[in-house]
Design a protein around this motif. Structure first.
Motif, PDB file in Angstrom:
ATOM      1  N   ASP A  26       0.803  -1.225   0.000  1.00  0.00           N
ATOM      2  CA  ASP A  26       0.000   0.000   0.000  1.00  0.00           C
ATOM      3  C   ASP A  26       0.832   1.268   0.000  1.00  0.00           C
ATOM      4  OD1 ASP A  26       0.748  -0.752   2.677  1.00  0.00           O
ATOM      5  OD2 ASP A  26      -0.612   0.784   3.430  1.00  0.00           O
ATOM      6  N   ILE A  27       2.113   1.184   0.355  1.00  0.00           N
ATOM      7  CA  ILE A  27       2.945   2.384   0.501  1.00  0.00           C
ATOM      8  C   ILE A  27       4.202   2.333  -0.363  1.00  0.00           C
ATOM      9  CG2 ILE A  27       4.322   3.750   2.113  1.00  0.00           C
ATOM     10  CD1 ILE A  27       2.404   2.891   4.320  1.00  0.00           C
ATOM     11  N   ARG A  28       4.942   1.250  -0.263  1.00  0.00           N
ATOM     12  CA  ARG A  28       6.244   1.166  -0.940  1.00  0.00           C
ATOM     13  C   ARG A  28       6.087   1.123  -2.458  1.00  0.00           C
ATOM     14  NH1 ARG A  28       6.073  -2.732   2.937  1.00  0.00           N
ATOM     15  NH2 ARG A  28       7.347  -2.422   4.784  1.00  0.00           N
ATOM     16  N   THR A  29       7.043   1.721  -3.132  1.00  0.00           N
ATOM     17  CA  THR A  29       7.105   1.687  -4.585  1.00  0.00           C
ATOM     18  C   THR A  29       7.646   0.328  -5.023  1.00  0.00           C
ATOM     19  OG1 THR A  29       7.567   4.045  -4.599  1.00  0.00           O
ATOM     20  CG2 THR A  29       8.086   2.835  -6.602  1.00  0.00           C
ATOM     21  N   ALA A  30       7.063  -0.205  -6.063  1.00  0.00           N
ATOM     22  CA  ALA A  30       7.502  -1.505  -6.579  1.00  0.00           C
ATOM     23  C   ALA A  30       8.874  -1.381  -7.226  1.00  0.00           C
ATOM     24  CB  ALA A  30       6.498  -2.024  -7.600  1.00  0.00           C
ATOM     25  N   PRO A  31       9.699  -2.400  -7.058  1.00  0.00           N
ATOM     26  CA  PRO A  31      10.983  -2.424  -7.769  1.00  0.00           C
ATOM     27  C   PRO A  31      10.748  -2.486  -9.285  1.00  0.00           C
ATOM     28  CG  PRO A  31      10.894  -4.120  -6.067  1.00  0.00           C
ATOM     29  CD  PRO A  31       9.519  -3.559  -6.202  1.00  0.00           C
TER      30      PRO A  31
ATOM     31  N   ASP B  84       5.336 -10.795  -4.482  1.00  0.00           N
ATOM     32  CA  ASP B  84       6.115 -10.225  -3.382  1.00  0.00           C
ATOM     33  C   ASP B  84       5.136  -9.435  -2.517  1.00  0.00           C
ATOM     34  OD1 ASP B  84       8.060  -9.052  -1.733  1.00  0.00           O
ATOM     35  OD2 ASP B  84       9.511  -9.076  -3.371  1.00  0.00           O
ATOM     36  N   LEU B  85       4.932  -9.890  -1.284  1.00  0.00           N
ATOM     37  CA  LEU B  85       3.799  -9.427  -0.490  1.00  0.00           C
ATOM     38  C   LEU B  85       4.164  -8.678   0.781  1.00  0.00           C
ATOM     39  CD1 LEU B  85       1.730 -12.756  -0.582  1.00  0.00           C
ATOM     40  CD2 LEU B  85       1.780 -10.914  -2.279  1.00  0.00           C
ATOM     41  N   ASP B  86       3.375  -7.651   1.041  1.00  0.00           N
ATOM     42  CA  ASP B  86       3.347  -6.956   2.319  1.00  0.00           C
ATOM     43  C   ASP B  86       2.189  -7.556   3.104  1.00  0.00           C
ATOM     44  OD1 ASP B  86       3.733  -5.084   4.337  1.00  0.00           O
ATOM     45  OD2 ASP B  86       2.742  -3.454   3.276  1.00  0.00           O
ATOM     46  N   HIS B  87       2.237  -7.468   4.417  1.00  0.00           N
ATOM     47  CA  HIS B  87       1.127  -7.947   5.230  1.00  0.00           C
ATOM     48  C   HIS B  87       0.108  -6.842   5.473  1.00  0.00           C
ATOM     49  CE1 HIS B  87      -1.177  -8.940   8.833  1.00  0.00           C
ATOM     50  NE2 HIS B  87      -1.044 -10.199   8.429  1.00  0.00           N
TER      51      HIS B  87
END
Length: 97
Positions: free
Chosen positions: A7-12, A42-45
């Motif tokens: 929801d926040i980080r930019t994808a590589p 590649d997942l965030d929780h």
């Protein structure tokens, strides 16, 4: 295709970015219908303001288990409890894939 759920980080570079579980599901289903290989998820929780749209990242793992589609998974979550819960699911269900 490489899918980045956060929801926040930019994808590589080289990843398709989705911010919610339901967005991820739609992208996965669209990829499958169009015979596009899914290389990795590649997942965030914790999905913050986007959790309303399908829950936190672990809900995507639940959905994948239900449909028995065991794509390779990486985790980049900073939540230690969420990471442990997601790892336990992966160790249980992805062991033979």
């Amino acid at each position: 295709m490489k899918i980045w759920l956060d929801d926040i980080r930019t994808a590589p570079l080289g990843y398709e970015c989705v911010k919610s579980v339901n967005q991820a599901k739609r992208l996965i289903e669209n990829s499958e219908q169009n015979n596009i290989e899914i290389e990795i998820l590649d997942l965030d929780h914790d999905l913050g303001d986007f959790a309303y749209d399908g829950g936190d990242g672990i809900k995507l793992l639940d959905w994948l288990v239900e449909r028995q589609t065991f794509y390779p998974i990486d985790l980049h979550t900073a939540n230690p409890v969420g990471r442990d819960n997601m790892r336990r699911m992966i160790e249980r269900y992805w062991k033979d894939s």
